[in-house]
Design an enzyme around this catalytic site. Structure first.
Site, PDB file in Angstrom:
ATOM      1  N   TYR A  55      51.549  23.405  28.868  1.00 33.47           N
ATOM      2  CA  TYR A  55      51.493  22.853  30.232  1.00 33.47           C
ATOM      3  C   TYR A  55      52.563  21.792  30.454  1.00 33.47           C
ATOM      4  CZ  TYR A  55      47.561  25.826  31.089  1.00 33.47           C
ATOM      5  OH  TYR A  55      46.793  26.953  31.260  1.00 33.47           O
ATOM      6  N   GLN A  88      46.042  30.280  44.231  1.00 32.42           N
ATOM      7  CA  GLN A  88      45.728  30.359  42.804  1.00 32.42           C
ATOM      8  C   GLN A  88      46.803  29.622  42.009  1.00 32.42           C
ATOM      9  OE1 GLN A  88      44.418  34.715  41.875  1.00 32.42           O
ATOM     10  NE2 GLN A  88      45.450  34.733  43.841  1.00 32.42           N
ATOM     11  N   VAL A  90      49.173  26.713  40.495  1.00 31.98           N
ATOM     12  CA  VAL A  90      48.950  25.340  40.044  1.00 31.98           C
ATOM     13  C   VAL A  90      50.181  24.467  40.307  1.00 31.98           C
ATOM     14  CG1 VAL A  90      47.201  26.006  38.357  1.00 31.98           C
ATOM     15  CG2 VAL A  90      49.587  25.942  37.638  1.00 31.98           C
ATOM     16  N   HIS A 106      42.736  27.173  41.043  1.00 30.22           N
ATOM     17  CA  HIS A 106      42.874  27.135  39.586  1.00 30.22           C
ATOM     18  C   HIS A 106      43.427  25.811  39.070  1.00 30.22           C
ATOM     19  CE1 HIS A 106      42.941  31.841  39.598  1.00 30.22           C
ATOM     20  NE2 HIS A 106      41.740  31.342  39.721  1.00 30.22           N
ATOM     21  N   GLY A 172      51.569  37.644  47.224  1.00 30.92           N
ATOM     22  CA  GLY A 172      52.027  37.388  45.857  1.00 30.92           C
ATOM     23  C   GLY A 172      50.938  37.275  44.815  1.00 30.92           C
ATOM     24  N   SER A 174      48.295  39.747  42.282  1.00 29.52           N
ATOM     25  CA  SER A 174      47.923  41.094  41.847  1.00 29.52           C
ATOM     26  C   SER A 174      46.438  41.365  42.077  1.00 29.52           C
ATOM     27  CB  SER A 174      48.264  41.263  40.364  1.00 29.52           C
ATOM     28  OG  SER A 174      47.513  40.340  39.588  1.00 29.52           O
TER      29      SER A 174
END
Ligand code: OAD
Length: 230
Positions: A55, A88, A90, A106, A172, A174
């Site tokens: 991260y 979604q 981050v 998320h 963008g 899936s």
């Protein structure tokens, strides 16, 4: 007259043209790293340094990239619509483009929280976080990311937002990861729905979407035209 509600569910493809890799495309992050080694609570328990470093790299990359045309058009649409983004992602590229209402399903790279007191959340910007960096009560800090196997607290708040949409846009993603992907079923039947993605995306529940088969930037240009030319 109050503005119509434009609700957007965005995923990694939204930020691809900014230079941030997606997860599942060829060359995506999950080809280079194993989910179970960097993105689960078990991974953090087994090898916190590796997870922190993963991260830290994502955060460092965030300092190098800029919002792209897609993010910017979405921010511009706020003058015509009451735009609510459920992402979604981050990264903070929607914020940096000027969008105001953003819910991060998320988590957020620029934040960390205490491993022992999860309500203790801190801004770290794009700085690295090391083993030994503690919260105010002395417990190790961890990325403010929803890992696989963890609950998605913002999902409950998202359902009524999608349900109230006058226009619903998926861009963008899936639609592989639940519960985020399941949000599409809460858009009302009679509202226009669009999906922007250069690849074929399997839309769950056989829902009827207008498909704009383009990259995020040109896809948002097309969407803007379709929405505003009416
Ligand atoms: P994916 O990597 O699964 O999907 C990215 C989608 O973006 C695909 O459908 C691509 O076709 C599309 N795409 C690629 N380039 C694009 C571009 N330039 N413009 C528009 N679309 C493009 O990413 P997500 O669906 O966001 O979670 O993944 C969901 C979650 O899985 C992520 O939030 C992350 C990941 O594991 C966690 O880390 C918890």
């Amino acid at each position: 007259m109050s503005k119509k509600k434009l609700v957007v569910l965005s995923g990694a493809g939204m930020s691809a043209e900014s230079g941030i890799s997606t997860f599942r495309d060829s060359g995506g992050l999950w080809e280079k790293y194993k989910i179970e080694e960097v993105a689960t609570p078990e991974a953090f328990a087994a090898n916190p340094e590796l997870v922190l470093e993963f991260y830290n790299q994502r955060r460092a990359q965030l300092a190098e990239v800029e919002p792209n045309l897609g993010h910017k058009i979405l921010a511009e649409l706020q003058s015509e619509y009451d735009v609510q983004i459920i992402t979604q992602n981050v990264d903070n590229l929607h914020e940096r483009a000027g969008s105001k209402n953003i819910l991060h399903l998320h988590g957020e790279l620029t934040k960390v929280h205490s491993t022992k007191y999860p309500d203790l959340i801190y801004d770290v910007g794009t700085k690295a976080v090391k083993l030994g960096d503690n919260c105010a009560k002395g417990a190790q800090l961890r990325p403010h990311i929803v890992w696989f196997g963890e609950a998605v607290p913002a999902i409950d708040e998202s359902v009524p937002i999608v349900n109230a949409a006058d226009v619903f846009v998926v861009i963008g993603t899936s639609l592989n990861v639940y519960p985020a992907a399941g949000l599409v079923m809460y858009a009302r039947n009679d509202v226009p729905k669009y999906i922007i993605d250069p690849n074929d995306v399997e839309i769950p529940y056989g829902l009827n979407f207008n498909v704009i088969k383009k990259l995020a930037g040109e896809g948002m240009e097309e969407l803007k035209k379709r929405l505003l030319d009416k």
